[in-house]
Design a protein around this motif. Structure first.
Motif, PDB file in Angstrom:
ATOM      1  N   ASN A  68       0.856  -1.192   0.000  1.00  0.00           N
ATOM      2  CA  ASN A  68       0.000   0.000   0.000  1.00  0.00           C
ATOM      3  C   ASN A  68       0.895   1.246   0.000  1.00  0.00           C
ATOM      4  O   ASN A  68       0.730   2.162   0.817  1.00  0.00           O
ATOM      5  CB  ASN A  68      -0.911  -0.002   1.230  1.00  0.00           C
ATOM      6  N   CYS A  69       1.838   1.253  -0.932  1.00  0.00           N
ATOM      7  CA  CYS A  69       2.908   2.266  -0.955  1.00  0.00           C
ATOM      8  C   CYS A  69       2.368   3.695  -0.895  1.00  0.00           C
ATOM      9  O   CYS A  69       1.588   4.109  -1.753  1.00  0.00           O
ATOM     10  CB  CYS A  69       3.742   2.086  -2.223  1.00  0.00           C
ATOM     11  N   PRO A  70       2.801   4.466   0.106  1.00  0.00           N
ATOM     12  CA  PRO A  70       2.357   5.859   0.225  1.00  0.00           C
ATOM     13  C   PRO A  70       3.277   6.827  -0.511  1.00  0.00           C
ATOM     14  O   PRO A  70       3.099   8.037  -0.428  1.00  0.00           O
ATOM     15  CB  PRO A  70       2.434   6.088   1.743  1.00  0.00           C
ATOM     16  N   GLY A  71       4.305   6.289  -1.189  1.00  0.00           N
ATOM     17  CA  GLY A  71       5.313   7.138  -1.822  1.00  0.00           C
ATOM     18  C   GLY A  71       6.590   7.132  -1.013  1.00  0.00           C
ATOM     19  O   GLY A  71       6.587   6.859   0.191  1.00  0.00           O
ATOM     20  N   LEU A  72       7.703   7.432  -1.670  1.00  0.00           N
ATOM     21  CA  LEU A  72       9.009   7.310  -1.016  1.00  0.00           C
ATOM     22  C   LEU A  72       9.138   8.213   0.202  1.00  0.00           C
ATOM     23  O   LEU A  72       9.668   7.810   1.235  1.00  0.00           O
ATOM     24  CB  LEU A  72      10.120   7.623  -2.025  1.00  0.00           C
ATOM     25  N   GLU A  73       8.660   9.446   0.108  1.00  0.00           N
ATOM     26  CA  GLU A  73       8.816  10.387   1.216  1.00  0.00           C
ATOM     27  C   GLU A  73       8.059   9.937   2.465  1.00  0.00           C
ATOM     28  O   GLU A  73       8.455  10.248   3.586  1.00  0.00           O
ATOM     29  CB  GLU A  73       8.348  11.781   0.791  1.00  0.00           C
TER      30      GLU A  73
END
Length: 311
Positions: A68-73
């Motif tokens: 559920n990747c929220p983005g790298l940051e």
């Protein structure tokens, strides 16, 4: 005073701790992610799993975060931008980390951006792409096709032929060159985009601060050099002969391609370059510069509606 070891033993034997431990154990052993790993590794025993509970718990939480990747940051994994993988080490299940696709993509973009060096070029030009160029006008299509051909054939150090895009103000010459720079970055070729009037102005100022040679070397040695809006500058004999002439002579000898955009065609640019700030014209010196430009560029006329008036 009670020892730390004794305190830990008491805590671990307490009813509250045992309940929490059993709850975590149940959650881990019933988790589909862990069961998938067990199914693929039948040699893993219950004893091995029980010894590896903290690692298994970390793995399932981090893998769920990846799924559920929220983005790298906003990545919450212990190693930001890395995806966990379970491995068997002797009688123990451990975690190895592999760089994830999101981080790979961002790192690749950063690497490509590092291949594009710019002096005084607007951000929208640095983000230009061929697929975003308006192809509804035939003469702009011809220029785009020539630019794409250059990108495919570019071979700095072995092939020095460049492009000379000319046409009226605002038709998209600089944007096409931005697309060229990004496409070359995709091929791993370094490009420098230079807005010529501001660059020449800085070169004059660099005489006083002692950075002239350093800046000149940087531009001379670019894999592909794009001189944007040549002819729009306030010219002096020194700029023409000791800056522009030196750059073009070096790049010609080293077989490094140079591309230009201009509102002038070859003949009009030669007239501009022949002007002397002392009065009169220096036609021979202008011809020497133009010989290097004519011989090592392909002229392409760019026409169409003014893009700036559309925005």
């Amino acid at each position: 005073m009670e020892s730390i070891q004794s305190s830990l033993q008491k805590m671990m034997s307490g009813e509250k701790f045992l309940k929490q431990y059993e709850k975590m154990k149940h959650e881990i052993f019933t988790d589909p992610i862990i069961n998938e790993f067990i199914g693929k590794n039948p040699q893993v025993s219950l004893e091995m799993l029980e010894k590896s509970l903290p690692k298994l718990d970390q793995y399932r939480k981090e893998l769920n975060s990846c799924n559920n990747c929220p983005g790298l940051e906003k990545c919450s994994n212990l190693m930001q931008g890395y995806k966990p993988r379970l491995v068997i080490e002797r009688n123990y299940v451990d975690i190895r980390f592999e760089i994830c696709e999101t981080k790979l993509k961002i790192d690749r973009q950063k690497q490509q951006q590092s291949l594009i060096k710019s002096l005084y070029i607007p951000k929208d030009i640095l983000e230009a792409r061929f697929e975003n160029i308006d192809q509804r006008e035939e003469l702009r299509m011809a220029a785009t096709a020539a630019a794409l051909e250059f990108v495919m054939e570019a071979d700095p150090g072995n092939h020095s032929m460049g492009l000379y895009l000319y046409g009226k103000f605002g038709v998209g010459k600089t944007y096409i060159m931005g697309a060229v720079a990004n496409a070359l970055a995709d091929r791993g070729i370094e490009t420098m985009l230079v807005y010529t009037p501001d660059f020449f102005r800085e070169m004059k100022q660099s005489i006083g601060d002692g950075t002239l040679n350093q800046k000149l070397e940087r531009v001379k040695n670019a894999g592909v050099l794009i001189l944007d809006d040549i002819g729009a500058e306030s010219l002096s004999s020194w700029i023409r002969d000791d800056v522009l002439g030196v750059i073009l002579q070096y790049r010609m000898l080293e077989k490094l391609p140079t591309l230009f955009t201009s509102n002038f065609d070859y003949e009009e640019l030669e007239e501009h370059l022949s002007y002397s700030e002392r009065g009169g014209f220096e036609q021979l010196k202008a011809k020497r510069i133009m010989e290097r430009i004519r011989h090592y560029t392909r002229p392409v006329y760019v026409d169409g509606s003014n893009r700036r008036e559309q925005n």
